[in-house]
Write a protein that holds these residues in place. Structure first.
Motif, short mmCIF file in Angstrom:
data_model
loop_
_atom_site.label_atom_id
_atom_site.label_comp_id
_atom_site.label_asym_id
_atom_site.label_seq_id
_atom_site.Cartn_x
_atom_site.Cartn_y
_atom_site.Cartn_z
N UNK A 336 -26.27 -17.03 -73.37
CA UNK A 336 -26.29 -15.63 -73.83
C UNK A 336 -27.32 -14.82 -73.06
N UNK A 337 -28.48 -15.41 -72.83
CA UNK A 337 -29.55 -14.71 -72.12
C UNK A 337 -29.16 -14.46 -70.66
N UNK A 338 -28.53 -15.42 -70.01
CA UNK A 338 -28.10 -15.24 -68.62
C UNK A 338 -27.12 -14.07 -68.52
N UNK A 339 -26.17 -14.01 -69.43
CA UNK A 339 -25.19 -12.92 -69.39
C UNK A 339 -25.84 -11.58 -69.68
N UNK A 367 -23.82 -15.71 -62.10
CA UNK A 367 -24.54 -15.73 -63.38
C UNK A 367 -23.58 -15.58 -64.55
N UNK A 368 -22.60 -14.70 -64.43
CA UNK A 368 -21.64 -14.50 -65.52
C UNK A 368 -20.80 -15.75 -65.75
N UNK A 369 -20.37 -16.37 -64.68
CA UNK A 369 -19.59 -17.61 -64.83
C UNK A 369 -20.45 -18.72 -65.44
N UNK A 370 -21.69 -18.82 -64.98
CA UNK A 370 -22.59 -19.85 -65.51
C UNK A 370 -22.87 -19.61 -66.99
N UNK A 371 -23.21 -18.37 -67.34
CA UNK A 371 -23.51 -18.06 -68.73
C UNK A 371 -22.35 -18.41 -69.64
N UNK A 372 -21.14 -18.08 -69.22
CA UNK A 372 -19.95 -18.40 -70.02
C UNK A 372 -19.83 -19.90 -70.25
#
Length: 396
Positions: A336-339, A367-372
């Motif tokens: 959640x924090x990354x996104x 970052x969005x792909x990782x956060x998900x």
């Protein structure tokens, strides 16, 4: 520490900050004092006052009644200054080596006077510069383990814990986290802030029902699980550090919440720094994530076995269950924090500071792909090596 209540609130200026320091006797008579307002955050004024001859200094921090990033249209409670000074005092009773000394606070003026840490550097800035800080993760792991254990139902009398939790009820600051970390980035909300080129990626997140379900579960944990006293905003911008010293600052978001939250915030900001680097330069960040968890689990387990006040603590498997759920939650909170640091209201310099736009957009999409994946697959990670794996798998 001295706490007082004085006159009606008014924002400090540099001359008024100097006058306060002199009145409190923090400097010798006639000392040539230099004062600068150095606050670069969103919520406070911060004055650095130094005796130009002895180089002795102090920090005077004053909460503002609004968020600087938005202005007076976003009002904020001044009680957060009391929360911050009380949190620093509470943390100091367990880990005094990891927090600044508090000399004085004034509830009416929302002021905290504390130790000058200018000998140290903000961790985020140093990590962006490529510094490694070999003891950072050991210190943060111990900080989180001890503050978590000693403020939990396992480390203190449960009735006393409930009383302590009441003193850290922090609805206004929690609402900021509930909105900006757990809600707004996952929907088309006016607070979101991202490059036009990212819109297709962002809109895909907004349509992702599976992601929404898992983010909602994490938000529910944040809302309902009062496990331990948390810092509440433990990112690399809230840590002063050097090669051998670490100080955690700015716990104005402190409240009783889920044990994995502070760990997740810290992990996420290490990952964001890793995303800003070439692949061959990321290993120090992975090492910090590994070490933080290892130290946390080791110190927390030792305290559990030697100092727990809960009868059930001796039950086989309970400690392991607590640690397992703390890790799973930390992974999800990190996602959640990354996104939110990529497309939400408040970004980080790690990503926004990438000079070339194309490279910056690549890092943010990553970052969005990782956060998900961190959010959706959090229960599948069995250890911190999972962060490396997901970072590699989400590269395109």
């Amino acid at each position: 520490m001295t706490t007082v209540q004085t006159s009606v609130y008014e924002p400090l200026t540099e001359p008024k900050a100097v006058s306060l320091a002199v009145r409190l006797g923090l400097f010798r008579d006639g000392a040539p004092l230099l004062c600068r307002e150095i606050g670069d955050g969103n919520l406070n004024l911060v004055f650095h006052i130094v005796d130009q001859e002895t180089k002795q200094g102090v920090i005077i921090k004053q909460a503002l009644p609004y968020a600087k990033v938005v202005g007076e249209s976003w009002p904020l409670t001044l009680k957060r200054a009391v929360i911050e000074s009380n949190a620093l005092r509470t943390f100091a009773s367990y880990v005094p080596q990891y927090v600044p000394k508090v000399y004085y606070s004034d509830e009416s003026l929302a002021i905290t006077v504390m130790e000058d840490l200018s000998r140290l550097q903000i961790a985020r800035k140093g990590l962006i510069e490529g510094k490694t800080y070999p003891l950072l993760s050991q210190h943060i792991g111990e900080f989180v383990a001890k503050t978590a254990f000693y403020t939990s139902d396992f480390g203190m009398n449960q009735q006393e814990k409930k009383k302590l939790a009441q003193s850290f009820v922090n609805p206004e600051l929690c609402k900021i986290t509930e909105d900006l970390v757990f809600t707004d980035p996952f929907f088309d909300h006016e607070t979101n802030n991202f490059e036009d080129e990212l819109r297709p990626d962002v809109e895909a997140l907004w349509r992702d029902d599976r992601l929404h379900l898992e983010a909602a579960k994490l938000k529910r944990k944040f809302l309902t699980e009062a496990d331990v006293l948390l810092h509440g905003d433990l990112h690399t911008g809230s840590i002063f550090v050097s090669a051998d010293e670490t100080k955690v600052i700015d716990p104005e978001f402190a409240f009783y919440g889920p044990i994995g939250f502070d760990l997740g915030q810290f992990f996420a900001n290490l990952l964001l720094n890793a995303l800003s680097r070439p692949e061959l330069e990321r290993q120090p960040l992975f090492d910090h994530i590994d070490r933080t968890w290892d130290v946390f689990a080791s110190v927390f387990s030792t305290l559990w076995r030697t100092e727990s006040v809960e009868t059930y603590a001796a039950t086989p498997g309970l400690l392991e269950d607590v640690l397992r759920h703390a890790f799973i939650d930390a992974v999800g909170f990190a996602g959640c924090e990354v996104i939110r640091r990529t497309i939400g209201l408040a970004h980080v310099a790690d990503l926004d500071g990438i000079e070339h736009k194309d490279e910056r957009l690549v890092a943010k999409r990553h970052a969005l792909r990782l956060g998900r994946r961190l959010i959706i697959e959090r229960a599948e990670l069995t250890g911190t090596d999972g962060f490396r794996r997901l970072l590699a798998e989400t590269k395109q």
